[in-house]
Design an enzyme around this catalytic site. Structure first.
Site, mmCIF file in Angstrom:
data_model
loop_
_atom_site.group_PDB
_atom_site.id
_atom_site.type_symbol
_atom_site.label_atom_id
_atom_site.label_comp_id
_atom_site.label_asym_id
_atom_site.label_seq_id
_atom_site.Cartn_x
_atom_site.Cartn_y
_atom_site.Cartn_z
ATOM 1 N N TYR A 152 13.614 31.524 4.465
ATOM 2 C CA TYR A 152 12.206 32.166 5.015
ATOM 3 C C TYR A 152 12.344 32.442 6.545
ATOM 4 O O TYR A 152 12.612 31.546 7.137
ATOM 5 C CB TYR A 152 11.033 31.361 4.761
ATOM 6 C CG TYR A 152 10.710 31.303 3.190
ATOM 7 C CD1 TYR A 152 10.160 32.394 2.689
ATOM 8 C CD2 TYR A 152 10.746 29.897 2.441
ATOM 9 C CE1 TYR A 152 9.615 32.227 1.166
ATOM 10 C CE2 TYR A 152 10.210 29.956 1.229
ATOM 11 C CZ TYR A 152 9.873 31.221 0.516
ATOM 12 O OH TYR A 152 9.555 31.000 -0.738
ATOM 13 N N CYS B 139 12.249 24.567 2.256
ATOM 14 C CA CYS B 139 11.175 25.505 1.502
ATOM 15 C C CYS B 139 10.685 24.234 0.831
ATOM 16 O O CYS B 139 10.881 23.035 0.883
ATOM 17 C CB CYS B 139 11.996 26.159 0.441
ATOM 18 S SG CYS B 139 13.107 27.403 1.086
ATOM 19 N N MET B 140 9.962 24.655 -0.159
ATOM 20 C CA MET B 140 9.060 23.628 -1.100
ATOM 21 C C MET B 140 10.042 22.837 -2.175
ATOM 22 O O MET B 140 9.631 21.621 -1.903
ATOM 23 C CB MET B 140 7.890 24.411 -1.847
ATOM 24 C CG MET B 140 7.048 23.469 -2.533
ATOM 25 S SD MET B 140 5.731 24.183 -3.495
ATOM 26 C CE MET B 140 4.889 25.232 -2.398
ATOM 27 N N ASP B 141 10.932 23.537 -2.340
ATOM 28 C CA ASP B 141 11.702 22.834 -3.351
ATOM 29 C C ASP B 141 13.476 22.717 -3.440
ATOM 30 O O ASP B 141 14.044 22.166 -4.014
ATOM 31 C CB ASP B 141 11.461 23.280 -4.924
ATOM 32 C CG ASP B 141 10.032 23.881 -5.137
ATOM 33 O OD1 ASP B 141 9.326 22.954 -5.053
ATOM 34 O OD2 ASP B 141 9.816 25.081 -5.274
ATOM 35 N N ARG C 95 -10.202 -0.118 15.321
ATOM 36 C CA ARG C 95 -10.131 0.836 14.189
ATOM 37 C C ARG C 95 -11.443 0.244 13.321
ATOM 38 O O ARG C 95 -12.402 1.039 13.145
ATOM 39 C CB ARG C 95 -8.998 0.455 13.301
ATOM 40 C CG ARG C 95 -8.914 1.609 12.293
ATOM 41 C CD ARG C 95 -7.314 1.650 11.673
ATOM 42 N NE ARG C 95 -6.552 0.415 11.326
ATOM 43 C CZ ARG C 95 -5.403 0.243 10.864
ATOM 44 N NH1 ARG C 95 -4.731 1.380 10.783
ATOM 45 N NH2 ARG C 95 -5.139 -1.103 10.414
ATOM 46 N N ARG D 203 1.602 -10.747 7.658
ATOM 47 C CA ARG D 203 1.347 -9.372 6.487
ATOM 48 C C ARG D 203 2.492 -8.318 6.850
ATOM 49 O O ARG D 203 1.899 -7.319 7.162
ATOM 50 C CB ARG D 203 -0.034 -8.843 6.916
ATOM 51 C CG ARG D 203 -1.309 -9.929 6.796
ATOM 52 C CD ARG D 203 -2.528 -9.033 6.876
ATOM 53 N NE ARG D 203 -2.612 -8.019 7.983
ATOM 54 C CZ ARG D 203 -3.442 -8.330 9.293
ATOM 55 N NH1 ARG D 203 -4.262 -9.324 9.158
ATOM 56 N NH2 ARG D 203 -3.660 -7.380 9.955
ATOM 57 N N HIS E 60 -5.745 -6.875 13.558
ATOM 58 C CA HIS E 60 -4.769 -6.302 13.470
ATOM 59 C C HIS E 60 -4.310 -5.890 14.883
ATOM 60 O O HIS E 60 -4.765 -5.397 15.733
ATOM 61 C CB HIS E 60 -5.193 -4.952 12.633
ATOM 62 C CG HIS E 60 -3.894 -4.122 12.282
ATOM 63 N ND1 HIS E 60 -2.981 -4.727 11.479
ATOM 64 C CD2 HIS E 60 -3.428 -2.805 12.434
ATOM 65 C CE1 HIS E 60 -2.069 -3.630 11.205
ATOM 66 N NE2 HIS E 60 -2.195 -2.868 11.711
ATOM 67 N N LYS F 2 0.763 -1.370 -0.041
ATOM 68 C CA LYS F 2 -0.090 -0.022 -0.062
ATOM 69 C C LYS F 2 0.856 1.291 -0.052
ATOM 70 O O LYS F 2 2.126 1.387 0.295
ATOM 71 C CB LYS F 2 -0.952 -0.074 1.084
ATOM 72 C CG LYS F 2 -0.213 -0.046 2.632
ATOM 73 C CD LYS F 2 -1.250 -0.131 3.698
ATOM 74 C CE LYS F 2 -0.294 -0.271 5.064
ATOM 75 N NZ LYS F 2 -1.108 -0.412 6.293
HETATM 76 C C1 LIG Z 1 -0.189 -1.575 6.925
HETATM 77 C C2 LIG Z 1 -0.760 -2.897 7.180
HETATM 78 C C3 LIG Z 1 -0.286 -3.762 7.661
HETATM 79 C C4 LIG Z 1 1.394 -3.784 7.460
HETATM 80 O O1 LIG Z 1 1.917 -2.902 8.646
HETATM 81 P P1 LIG Z 1 3.571 -2.999 8.963
HETATM 82 O O2 LIG Z 1 3.509 -2.278 10.125
HETATM 83 O O3 LIG Z 1 4.061 -2.176 7.763
HETATM 84 O O4 LIG Z 1 4.061 -4.379 8.763
HETATM 85 C C5 LIG Z 1 -0.693 -5.138 7.945
HETATM 86 N N1 LIG Z 1 -2.035 -5.298 7.967
HETATM 87 C C6 LIG Z 1 -2.776 -4.214 7.825
HETATM 88 C C7 LIG Z 1 -4.263 -4.365 8.148
HETATM 89 C C8 LIG Z 1 -2.419 -2.898 7.304
HETATM 90 O O5 LIG Z 1 -3.036 -2.045 7.428
#
Ligand SMILES: *Cc1c(COP(=O)(O)O)cnc(C)c1O
Length: 369
Positions: A261, A308-310, A132, A217, A161, A34
């Site tokens: 700045y 700065c931005m750039d 969550r 995961r 999670h 992701k």
């Molecule tokens: C982002 C995420 C992970 C991975 O998390 P890490 O801490 O980067 O290993 C696993 N499961 C879910 C549901 C997540 O949202």
């Protein structure tokens, strides 16, 4: 190409995957890609993981799943983010698996699949303490039962999670695993097959073997970065990403000369100042103003003035440099190293935010195919 770029070592990504496989007894693995693969470039990284035989890919958004499918990825893809009812047909059309957190979404999925004669592949999300999304573990029996009875959904996984696994001593993780296992014992009671059980993120992978279950995961650990700078190092993963640039301008300034700045920094003596061509518009954090560091000619140079931005400026003390000299913002130069973890401390944030902030304005190059 811009003089500022991200260099991703595919060899280090491969190495980290191997290390994680060894550490978890070759547990089936979902590679989490992701948020542009934590800044590493989602498509290139996903293709590598496909080649390396991971079991599936994890993303947060429907849109990320579609981009992967459009680029020809055929691996199973699991989308974590909350599903809106109106998105369900798109999940089916693009052959994406998804987390189902509530009976409401479950019923809507069943209804849509029934009317179009398709089968959705889902993972039931149990809230074991993250707070969550997901059906709260203590009240999840009815939800699981309903899913088992549904004719048009295939329950491939059941998941949760972890909230506190980056601290190996926090008792919360063991409690979460226990709550999860208790909740899903309903499958046995119903005589239904147990789906893939999964809840281990990177921290779970690192510190809690009990959490590995049927599928892990990991996200950030695949990229060679620890979840927090304070995390004990138990696996020698190698950072895959380096952020590099070149000096774009250099000047000698007299005492009493202010920079950037707000004129927040003023020289005490005459001093050499280099300008680096990237900034917060690339995701390089403005919070590094007046205290972050970069590597030039193997030495740490402190940022002076506001980012700065750039562009931003660094103090090169007595070293008069020329435009074009290499600058390393994250990574190694002459045996010196700046890590994402260290930068996250400077910026008072976590490594995740440093990586995912690095945006599309920075070109990515890939090495060691
Ligand atoms: C982002 C995420 C992970 C991975 O998390 P890490 O801490 O980067 O290993 C696993 N499961 C879910 C549901 C997540 O949202």
């Amino acid at each position: 190409m811009r003089p500022t770029f991200i260099e991703v070592s595919l060899e280090n990504l491969r190495y980290n995957l191997e290390l994680i496989r060894n550490h978890t007894n070759n547990r089936p693995l979902m590679a989490v890609v992701k948020s542009n693969a934590y800044g590493h470039g989602m498509l290139r990284v996903a293709k590598l993981y496909e080649k390396l035989g991971v079991n599936c890919l994890g993303v947060a958004l429907l849109e990320e799943g579609i981009v992967l499918r459009e680029s020809g990825i055929t691996l199973p893809i699991v989308v974590f983010g909350g599903v809106l009812k109106k998105q369900i047909p798109a999940y089916l059309e693009w052959n994406l698996e998804f987390f189902v957190s509530s009976s409401g979404v479950l019923r809507e999925t069943e209804r849509i699949c029934k009317s179009c004669g398709q089968q959705a592949i889902i993972h039931l999300k149990i809230d074991s303490g993250m707070g969550r999304v997901g059906t709260i573990a203590a009240n999840s029996a009815g939800f699981i039962e309903e899913a088992v009875r549904a004719q048009h959904v295939t329950i491939k996984g059941v998941c949760s999670h972890l909230a506190c696994a980056d601290d190996p001593k926090d008792p919360m993780t063991i409690e979460q695993v226990d709550r999860f296992l208790t909740a899903i014992s309903v499958f046995e009671r119903l005589g239904a097959p147990m789906p893939l059980r999964h809840l281990a993120n990177s921290a779970g992978v690192l510190y809690f073997p009990h959490s590995h279950l049927d599928l892990i995961r990991p996200g950030i650990l695949l990229y060679g970065v620890y979840p927090e700078s304070s995390c004990p190092h138990v696996l020698d993963v190698r950072p895959a990403l380096q952020l590099k640039s070149q000096v774009s301008f250099h000047k000698s300034v007299p005492a009493g000369f202010s920079v950037s700045y707000g004129a927040t920094w003023t020289s005490n003596n005459s001093v050499e100042i280099s300008t680096i061509p990237l900034g917060y518009g690339d995701g390089y954090r403005r919070h590094l103003s007046n205290h972050g560091e970069v590597l030039i000619r193997g030495e740490r140079r402190t940022i002076v003035g506001q980012v700065c931005m750039d562009q931003f400026m660094v103090n090169c003390k007595n070293d008069s440099l020329e435009a074009g000299v290499e600058v390393v913002l994250i990574g190694e130069q002459d045996n010196q190293r700046i890590t994402v973890e260290e930068m996250s401390d400077w910026a008072k944030t976590i490594p995740y935010e440093i990586l995912t902030n690095l945006n599309d304005r920075i070109p990515r190059i890939y090495t060691n195919e």
